[in-house]
Scaffold this active site. Structure first.
Site, PDB file in Angstrom:
ATOM      1  N   ASP A   1       8.793  -9.710   5.986  1.00  0.00           N
ATOM      2  CA  ASP A   1       8.975  -8.868   7.171  1.00  0.00           C
ATOM      3  C   ASP A   1      10.442  -8.460   7.149  1.00  0.00           C
ATOM      4  O   ASP A   1      11.333  -9.307   7.301  1.00  0.00           O
ATOM      5  CB  ASP A   1       8.649  -9.655   8.449  1.00  0.00           C
ATOM      6  CG  ASP A   1       8.762  -8.770   9.694  1.00  0.00           C
ATOM      7  OD1 ASP A   1       9.544  -7.799   9.689  1.00  0.00           O
ATOM      8  OD2 ASP A   1       8.073  -9.078  10.687  1.00  0.00           O
TER       9      ASP A   1
ATOM     10  N   ARG B   1       0.865  -1.187   0.000  1.00  0.00           N
ATOM     11  CA  ARG B   1       0.000   0.000   0.000  1.00  0.00           C
ATOM     12  C   ARG B   1       0.903   1.239   0.000  1.00  0.00           C
ATOM     13  O   ARG B   1       2.132   1.147  -0.017  1.00  0.00           O
ATOM     14  CB  ARG B   1      -0.914  -0.006   1.227  1.00  0.00           C
ATOM     15  CG  ARG B   1      -0.144   0.254   2.509  1.00  0.00           C
ATOM     16  CD  ARG B   1      -1.029   0.385   3.721  1.00  0.00           C
ATOM     17  NE  ARG B   1      -0.278   0.990   4.808  1.00  0.00           N
ATOM     18  CZ  ARG B   1      -0.627   0.955   6.092  1.00  0.00           C
ATOM     19  NH1 ARG B   1      -1.721   0.330   6.446  1.00  0.00           N
ATOM     20  NH2 ARG B   1       0.110   1.550   6.996  1.00  0.00           N
TER      21      ARG B   1
ATOM     22  N   TYR C   1      12.169   7.261  14.852  1.00  0.00           N
ATOM     23  CA  TYR C   1      11.974   7.546  13.424  1.00  0.00           C
ATOM     24  C   TYR C   1      13.044   8.522  12.939  1.00  0.00           C
ATOM     25  O   TYR C   1      13.707   8.289  11.927  1.00  0.00           O
ATOM     26  CB  TYR C   1      10.574   8.123  13.218  1.00  0.00           C
ATOM     27  CG  TYR C   1      10.140   8.244  11.773  1.00  0.00           C
ATOM     28  CD1 TYR C   1       9.624   7.155  11.086  1.00  0.00           C
ATOM     29  CD2 TYR C   1      10.224   9.464  11.099  1.00  0.00           C
ATOM     30  CE1 TYR C   1       9.205   7.263   9.768  1.00  0.00           C
ATOM     31  CE2 TYR C   1       9.807   9.586   9.781  1.00  0.00           C
ATOM     32  CZ  TYR C   1       9.301   8.475   9.112  1.00  0.00           C
ATOM     33  OH  TYR C   1       8.898   8.605   7.805  1.00  0.00           O
TER      34      TYR C   1
ATOM     35  N   LYS D   1      15.917   7.533  10.192  1.00  0.00           N
ATOM     36  CA  LYS D   1      15.953   8.167   8.873  1.00  0.00           C
ATOM     37  C   LYS D   1      17.286   8.899   8.644  1.00  0.00           C
ATOM     38  O   LYS D   1      17.762   8.975   7.507  1.00  0.00           O
ATOM     39  CB  LYS D   1      14.760   9.101   8.708  1.00  0.00           C
ATOM     40  CG  LYS D   1      13.399   8.378   8.695  1.00  0.00           C
ATOM     41  CD  LYS D   1      13.286   7.368   7.568  1.00  0.00           C
ATOM     42  CE  LYS D   1      11.890   6.775   7.438  1.00  0.00           C
ATOM     43  NZ  LYS D   1      11.775   5.782   6.361  1.00  0.00           N
TER      44      LYS D   1
HETATM   45  P1  NAD Z   1       2.436   3.256   4.625  1.00  0.00           P
HETATM   46  O1  NAD Z   1       2.207   3.002   6.066  1.00  0.00           O
HETATM   47  O2  NAD Z   1       1.277   3.534   3.748  1.00  0.00           O
HETATM   48  O3  NAD Z   1       3.267   2.062   3.967  1.00  0.00           O
HETATM   49  C1  NAD Z   1       4.319   1.438   4.642  1.00  0.00           C
HETATM   50  C2  NAD Z   1       4.309  -0.027   4.275  1.00  0.00           C
HETATM   51  O4  NAD Z   1       5.361  -0.668   5.006  1.00  0.00           O
HETATM   52  C3  NAD Z   1       2.998  -0.733   4.638  1.00  0.00           C
HETATM   53  O5  NAD Z   1       2.501  -1.454   3.538  1.00  0.00           O
HETATM   54  C4  NAD Z   1       3.405  -1.631   5.785  1.00  0.00           C
HETATM   55  O6  NAD Z   1       2.636  -2.823   5.881  1.00  0.00           O
HETATM   56  C5  NAD Z   1       4.855  -1.903   5.446  1.00  0.00           C
HETATM   57  N1  NAD Z   1       5.594  -2.415   6.598  1.00  0.00           N
HETATM   58  C6  NAD Z   1       5.526  -2.017   7.886  1.00  0.00           C
HETATM   59  N2  NAD Z   1       6.321  -2.778   8.647  1.00  0.00           N
HETATM   60  C7  NAD Z   1       6.899  -3.694   7.823  1.00  0.00           C
HETATM   61  C8  NAD Z   1       7.809  -4.752   7.998  1.00  0.00           C
HETATM   62  N3  NAD Z   1       8.288  -5.080   9.231  1.00  0.00           N
HETATM   63  N4  NAD Z   1       8.195  -5.465   6.934  1.00  0.00           N
HETATM   64  C9  NAD Z   1       7.712  -5.168   5.692  1.00  0.00           C
HETATM   65  N5  NAD Z   1       6.838  -4.190   5.453  1.00  0.00           N
HETATM   66  C10 NAD Z   1       6.431  -3.465   6.525  1.00  0.00           C
HETATM   67  O7  NAD Z   1       3.489   4.430   4.588  1.00  0.00           O
HETATM   68  P2  NAD Z   1       4.029   5.397   3.414  1.00  0.00           P
HETATM   69  O8  NAD Z   1       3.652   6.760   3.810  1.00  0.00           O
HETATM   70  O9  NAD Z   1       3.696   4.870   2.078  1.00  0.00           O
HETATM   71  O10 NAD Z   1       5.587   5.254   3.719  1.00  0.00           O
HETATM   72  C11 NAD Z   1       6.516   4.637   2.853  1.00  0.00           C
HETATM   73  C12 NAD Z   1       7.896   5.103   3.272  1.00  0.00           C
HETATM   74  O11 NAD Z   1       7.982   6.516   3.114  1.00  0.00           O
HETATM   75  C13 NAD Z   1       8.242   4.821   4.732  1.00  0.00           C
HETATM   76  O12 NAD Z   1       9.593   4.434   4.848  1.00  0.00           O
HETATM   77  C14 NAD Z   1       8.032   6.164   5.398  1.00  0.00           C
HETATM   78  O13 NAD Z   1       8.803   6.315   6.569  1.00  0.00           O
HETATM   79  C15 NAD Z   1       8.459   7.099   4.303  1.00  0.00           C
HETATM   80  N6  NAD Z   1       7.949   8.467   4.430  1.00  0.00           N
HETATM   81  C16 NAD Z   1       6.612   8.716   4.439  1.00  0.00           C
HETATM   82  C17 NAD Z   1       6.163  10.032   4.539  1.00  0.00           C
HETATM   83  C18 NAD Z   1       4.705  10.398   4.523  1.00  0.00           C
HETATM   84  O14 NAD Z   1       4.383  11.579   4.761  1.00  0.00           O
HETATM   85  N7  NAD Z   1       3.793   9.510   4.236  1.00  0.00           N
HETATM   86  C19 NAD Z   1       7.097  11.069   4.645  1.00  0.00           C
HETATM   87  C20 NAD Z   1       8.460  10.771   4.636  1.00  0.00           C
HETATM   88  C21 NAD Z   1       8.874   9.456   4.514  1.00  0.00           C
END
Ligand code: NAD
Length: 244
Positions: free
Chosen positions: A60, A16, A152, A156
């Site tokens: 995972d 997702r 976090y 990062k």
């Molecule tokens: P999201 O929560 O929609 O997706 C994260 C995905 O990682 C999920 O599908 C979840 O099931 C999976 N996940 C969680 N733990 C896991 C594990 N142990 N093993 C495998 N998969 C696992 O989040 P997103 O917003 O799409 O984030 C994607 C990346 O972008 C992340 O690394 C997040 O830190 C980074 N990010 C997001 C934002 C934001 O504003 N959304 C900003 C900066 C960085």
């Protein structure tokens, strides 16, 4: 002709959110993808949606053996691996003086150790590719501090160090390693959070497609001379505070 025709990508956390969007864009541009996640139903549904050039594998990122299986799946299904996107990430919030130790351990193990495991497990296949690209998904929280997200923030920032190191160790094999730094992007991770972004230069949240275009650039030969570098797509959040 797609920009990543014939290439094969392994994306963690791709069931997702941004990872799923990256998978869609890479398939649209000619690649095959292995979608790794712990959300098996969503991941399998996405693979079915994307068709013959997609596979789902339970991954995972804290489990090294599952990384080995994911890489083996890529080689068995598509014969190669060219692109690794360390996208899986979680966030836990609490001030540092009361931050649960277990939350720190969990966030570091997913966001930082998980990315190292991914690089370690896929390095041989990426070296064999001849033009490997690793994209480590950091954040604006890898560039500056934010309140109440201790693990976090640290994870990062840690990805930047991991990226510098990997770029040096793998550069001789033409494997490039870079970080991307999203600002606040509309995904399930931020839930319904939609507060005003007036402190950000562009005054708005980002959309997933605005990160996928950056990922596509880094995955493709368009970025062939970029490695060990940091690519920001944050609407200007890290540029400074907008006041008006
Ligand atoms: P999201 O929560 O929609 O997706 C994260 C995905 O990682 C999920 O599908 C979840 O099931 C999976 N996940 C969680 N733990 C896991 C594990 N142990 N093993 C495998 N998969 C696992 O989040 P997103 O917003 O799409 O984030 C994607 C990346 O972008 C992340 O690394 C997040 O830190 C980074 N990010 C997001 C934002 C934001 O504003 N959304 C900003 C900066 C960085």
């Amino acid at each position: 002709m797609g920009r990543v025709d014939g290439r094969v990508a392994l994306i963690s956390g791709a069931a997702r959110g941004m990872g799923a969007e990256h998978a869609r864009v890479l398939v649209d541009e000619g690649a095959s993808v292995v979608i790794g996640d712990v959300l098996d139903d969503e991941g399998a549904a996405l693979a079915a949606e994307l068709g013959g050039r997609a596979r789902y594998v339970h991954l995972d990122v804290r489990e090294y053996a599952q990384w080995e299986t994911a890489v083996a799946t890529s080689l068995a299904a598509f014969g190669r691996l060219d692109i690794l996107i360390n996208n899986a990430g979680i966030v836990r919030s609490a001030p540092i003086d009361v931050h649960p130790v277990a939350d720190w351990d969990l966030v570091i193990s997913v966001n930082l150790s998980g990315a190292f495991y991914g690089i370690r497990a896929s390095a041989e296949a990426l070296k064999a590719s001849g033009h490997g690209s690793i994209i480590n998904v950091s954040s604006d929280a890898g560039l500056q501090g934010y309140e109440q997200i201790t693990g976090y923030n640290a994870s990062k920032f840690g990805l930047r160090g991991l990226t510098k190191n990997a770029s040096l160790d793998l550069g001789r094999y033409n494997v490039r390693v870079n970080t991307i730094h999203p600002g606040l992007i509309r995904t399930p991770m931020i839930g319904g959070l939609d507060f005003p972004q007036n402190h950000v230069a562009l005054h708005r949240l980002g959309e997933m497609s605005e990160l996928s275009s950056l990922v596509l650039f880094l995955a493709s030969d368009d970025s062939s001379f970029s490695t060990g570098a940091e690519f920001v797509a944050d609407g200007g959040e890290s540029a400074g505070l907008a006041h008006y």
